[in-house]
Design an enzyme around this catalytic site. Structure first.
Site, PDB file in Angstrom:
ATOM      1  N   GLY A  31     -24.626  25.753 -55.959  1.00  0.00           N
ATOM      2  CA  GLY A  31     -25.146  26.978 -56.555  1.00  0.00           C
ATOM      3  C   GLY A  31     -26.336  26.737 -57.463  1.00  0.00           C
ATOM      4  O   GLY A  31     -26.984  25.695 -57.391  1.00  0.00           O
ATOM      5  N   LEU A  33     -29.146  28.334 -57.235  1.00  0.00           N
ATOM      6  CA  LEU A  33     -30.045  28.065 -56.103  1.00  0.00           C
ATOM      7  C   LEU A  33     -31.513  28.185 -56.479  1.00  0.00           C
ATOM      8  O   LEU A  33     -31.899  29.034 -57.279  1.00  0.00           O
ATOM      9  CB  LEU A  33     -29.729  29.038 -54.965  1.00  0.00           C
ATOM     10  CG  LEU A  33     -28.266  29.010 -54.498  1.00  0.00           C
ATOM     11  CD1 LEU A  33     -28.060  30.023 -53.383  1.00  0.00           C
ATOM     12  CD2 LEU A  33     -27.853  27.623 -54.037  1.00  0.00           C
ATOM     13  N   GLY A  36     -35.628  25.007 -52.987  1.00  0.00           N
ATOM     14  CA  GLY A  36     -35.176  23.869 -52.172  1.00  0.00           C
ATOM     15  C   GLY A  36     -33.947  24.261 -51.348  1.00  0.00           C
ATOM     16  O   GLY A  36     -33.897  24.039 -50.132  1.00  0.00           O
ATOM     17  N   HIS A  37     -32.972  24.890 -51.998  1.00  0.00           N
ATOM     18  CA  HIS A  37     -31.776  25.354 -51.276  1.00  0.00           C
ATOM     19  C   HIS A  37     -32.161  26.403 -50.237  1.00  0.00           C
ATOM     20  O   HIS A  37     -31.662  26.402 -49.118  1.00  0.00           O
ATOM     21  CB  HIS A  37     -30.773  25.996 -52.239  1.00  0.00           C
ATOM     22  CG  HIS A  37     -30.211  25.094 -53.266  1.00  0.00           C
ATOM     23  ND1 HIS A  37     -30.538  25.189 -54.601  1.00  0.00           N
ATOM     24  CD2 HIS A  37     -29.322  24.062 -53.176  1.00  0.00           C
ATOM     25  CE1 HIS A  37     -29.860  24.280 -55.286  1.00  0.00           C
ATOM     26  NE2 HIS A  37     -29.132  23.575 -54.451  1.00  0.00           N
ATOM     27  N   GLN A 149     -33.391  16.056 -48.650  1.00  0.00           N
ATOM     28  CA  GLN A 149     -33.727  14.630 -48.750  1.00  0.00           C
ATOM     29  C   GLN A 149     -33.943  14.183 -50.196  1.00  0.00           C
ATOM     30  O   GLN A 149     -34.120  13.017 -50.456  1.00  0.00           O
ATOM     31  CB  GLN A 149     -34.974  14.325 -47.911  1.00  0.00           C
ATOM     32  CG  GLN A 149     -34.684  14.382 -46.426  1.00  0.00           C
ATOM     33  CD  GLN A 149     -35.921  14.179 -45.574  1.00  0.00           C
ATOM     34  OE1 GLN A 149     -37.038  14.246 -46.075  1.00  0.00           O
ATOM     35  NE2 GLN A 149     -35.714  13.974 -44.290  1.00  0.00           N
ATOM     36  N   LEU A 185     -37.743  19.993 -56.841  1.00  0.00           N
ATOM     37  CA  LEU A 185     -36.887  21.067 -57.365  1.00  0.00           C
ATOM     38  C   LEU A 185     -35.441  20.583 -57.460  1.00  0.00           C
ATOM     39  O   LEU A 185     -34.955  19.895 -56.575  1.00  0.00           O
ATOM     40  CB  LEU A 185     -36.971  22.305 -56.468  1.00  0.00           C
ATOM     41  CG  LEU A 185     -38.334  22.995 -56.383  1.00  0.00           C
ATOM     42  CD1 LEU A 185     -38.185  24.380 -55.748  1.00  0.00           C
ATOM     43  CD2 LEU A 185     -39.008  23.140 -57.749  1.00  0.00           C
TER      44      LEU A 185
END
Ligand code: PAF
Length: 282
Positions: A31, A33, A36-37, A149, A185
């Site tokens: 969470g 968020l 990136g998410h 990554q 991020l």
């Protein structure tokens, strides 16, 4: 978008998709968020028919002195972002739902590659990740699972576990999303003060400088030492500056593809980043 908080509810929500043999994509998160998410969700959206995102701050991957209690929990804001990004099912179980049903006696421990880099500073962390990811895979039964990554070692550990245990899921690593100034991020960036936020992009800037020096033929040991010093000089407390192969094997020189890894603290906030370098035969 549907939100489910129980394992049963999740199964019910996915039943139609499963019987219609829809391709299920899964993005596990804790969470809070950020873009990136949301990029992971977009990748899943592109590749899959149904996108499931989990939000679960997993207690067993935090050490006793880590930030489990204070980890930012922003479910309402996250659910709006996910609905906009095209998530179909949000799974947000409680700790009780995930771990409280019975006493857990099984652990999952990936050897070797977890006794390195972040594994040295965070004993037990990757076991906690492996357990929760396995549980989530069994609950969601996705065809594809998407991981950033930025947590390169986590991605390597999960890829290894899936391969070792023949888990029927394909793991996809998605490129790091960066702020305009290069900072990777992370939910933990929210802990940085205004001053620290200005210093934080030094990690990426110095990784890029290291890349340049390596391509100019400087020795890997020297480049790593310079990188460490440069970060200390601007106020980081460096945990590690290392180079490994993409399979996390040791490397002495830049004579094959490598990954540069940094973990460093600004105050109490621990930041990690990495840069993958392609070796070009001279
Ligand atoms: O990367 C994360 O956010 C977590 O480690 C994960 C994969 C969701 C497991 O709790």
């Amino acid at each position: 978008m549907k939100m489910e908080t129980s394992i049963q509810g999740l199964s019910a929500s996915l039943q139609t998709a499963r019987s219609a043999r829809k391709i299920i994509g899964f993005v596990p998160t804790m969470g809070n968020l950020h873009q990136g998410h949301l990029n992971l969700v977009r990748e899943a959206r592109n590749l899959c028919d149904v996108v499931v995102v989990s939000i679960f701050v997993n207690p067993i991957q935090f050490g006793p002195n880590e930030d489990f209690e204070s980890y930012p929990r922003t479910l309402e804001q996250d659910s709006h972002l996910l609905a906009e990004a095209g998530c179909d099912v949000l799974f947000a179980p409680s700790v009780e739902q995930m771990y409280g049903q019975h006493q857990r006696l099984t652990n999952i421990s990936v050897a070797q590659i977890t006794n390195d880099l972040c594994g040295l500073q965070r004993p037990g962390h990757f076991d906690g990740v492996a357990v929760v990811v396995t549980k989530l895979f069994n609950m969601v039964q996705p065809n594809y699972a998407f991981f950033g990554q930025k947590d390169f070692q986590q991605l390597a550990v999960i890829t290894q576990m899936v391969r070792d245990l023949n888990m029927p899921v394909e793991v996809i690593g998605v490129e790091i999303t960066r702020a305009e100034d290069g900072l990777a991020l992370s939910s933990r960036n929210a802990y940085l003060s205004e001053e620290q936020r200005k210093v934080a992009p030094n990690i990426y800037q110095n990784l890029k400088l290291a890349e340049q020096h390596l391509h100019q033929g400087e020795a890997l040991v020297k480049v790593l030492a310079d990188l460490r010093n440069a970060l200390s000089e601007v106020g980081f407390e460096v945990d590690y500056v290392e180079a490994r192969t993409p399979m996390l094997e040791n490397v002495e020189q830049f004579d094959k593809d490598i990954v540069l890894f940094v973990a460093a603290k600004l105050g109490n906030t621990r930041l990690i980043d990495n840069l993958q370098l392609k070796y070009i035969q001279p």
